[in-house]
Motif scaffolding. Sequence first.
Motif, PDB file in Angstrom:
ATOM      1  N   GLU A   1      19.568  18.084 -17.875  1.00  0.00           N
ATOM      2  CA  GLU A   1      21.243  17.395 -17.646  1.00  0.00           C
ATOM      3  C   GLU A   1      20.827  15.579 -17.661  1.00  0.00           C
ATOM      4  N   LEU A   2      19.844  15.211 -17.132  1.00  0.00           N
ATOM      5  CA  LEU A   2      20.095  13.667 -17.057  1.00  0.00           C
ATOM      6  C   LEU A   2      20.127  13.025 -18.660  1.00  0.00           C
TER       7      LEU A   2
ATOM      8  N   GLU B   1      21.078  15.131 -20.870  1.00  0.00           N
ATOM      9  CA  GLU B   1      22.099  15.201 -22.173  1.00  0.00           C
ATOM     10  C   GLU B   1      23.641  14.127 -22.038  1.00  0.00           C
ATOM     11  N   GLU B   2      23.674  14.200 -20.171  1.00  0.00           N
ATOM     12  CA  GLU B   2      24.458  13.167 -19.612  1.00  0.00           C
ATOM     13  C   GLU B   2      24.468  11.996 -20.562  1.00  0.00           C
ATOM     14  N   THR B   3      23.512  11.270 -20.407  1.00  0.00           N
ATOM     15  CA  THR B   3      23.482   9.922 -21.070  1.00  0.00           C
ATOM     16  C   THR B   3      24.482   9.456 -21.854  1.00  0.00           C
ATOM     17  N   ILE B   4      23.189  10.598 -23.241  1.00  0.00           N
ATOM     18  CA  ILE B   4      24.397  11.128 -24.215  1.00  0.00           C
ATOM     19  C   ILE B   4      25.694  10.607 -24.469  1.00  0.00           C
ATOM     20  N   GLN B   5      26.057  12.263 -23.369  1.00  0.00           N
ATOM     21  CA  GLN B   5      27.933  11.866 -23.429  1.00  0.00           C
ATOM     22  C   GLN B   5      28.243  10.902 -23.295  1.00  0.00           C
ATOM     23  N   VAL B   6      27.794   9.992 -22.281  1.00  0.00           N
ATOM     24  CA  VAL B   6      28.511   8.640 -21.870  1.00  0.00           C
ATOM     25  C   VAL B   6      28.270   7.787 -23.319  1.00  0.00           C
ATOM     26  N   LEU B   7      27.039   7.661 -23.814  1.00  0.00           N
ATOM     27  CA  LEU B   7      26.931   6.486 -24.537  1.00  0.00           C
ATOM     28  C   LEU B   7      27.923   6.893 -26.146  1.00  0.00           C
ATOM     29  N   GLU B   8      28.426   8.228 -26.352  1.00  0.00           N
ATOM     30  CA  GLU B   8      29.193   8.428 -27.331  1.00  0.00           C
ATOM     31  C   GLU B   8      30.504   8.488 -26.930  1.00  0.00           C
TER      32      GLU B   8
END
Length: 226
Positions: free
Chosen positions: A87-88, A90-97
């Motif tokens: 989750e850490l 994937e959530e980081t990647i979502q924010v970056l994108e």
Amino acid sequence: MNRLNSGICALAVALPVTLSAQPAPIIDMHVHALGVNDQGPAPVAICAPFPGFPAWDQRQPYIEALMGTLKNPSCDDPVWSPTTDDELREETIQVLERLNVYGVLSGPTSRVQAWREAAPERFMAGLGFSLTPSAPSPDSLRALVQSGSLEVLAEVTNQYLGIAPADERMDPYWALAEELDLPVGIHMGPGPPGGIYIGQTAYRARLSSACCWKRSWCGIPGCGCT
């Protein structure tokens, strides 16, 4: 209207629409590939903006004061961490994108690789580095660069060991970075609140001073490096 002017007008009309579709790209120079429990048992929380670390009675264990802050934040709407490593990431990647951010990613090689596999175009591969007994040799770093597993020597955290950037033990690494045109990122400024009380006894803020970047500067009045 000639063809050139017509093209410029079309560009002027289309450009605001294109720019509004996605934010301009940002490079985040300081992204950590960490485990979800690396800052204490998850979940933990912080306030945004961060209000500052509260006064701490040094007769009490530091970790209790730190975890008390992270488990019981003082604001009404804290930001809580994920509870699993996946989750850490994937959530980081979502924010970056969403914000069009590209991250210089540091951490253990295996974890950096896992994050890059999840978002190949979003991260530049770094390495958590300090001159501990288990530090990788210049030759091993060369192999990582040649394999594409290392693009930035960052984050270098020698400051926590009491080692300045100008320390001669770093000379082979600086020579390698210069030879391979390898960017370098060095930890600067203050460490965690009370870090010297949790095992980082060699930490000195002066070691992030520009005076310590070259040994020839150490004699300059006001420079505290050696």
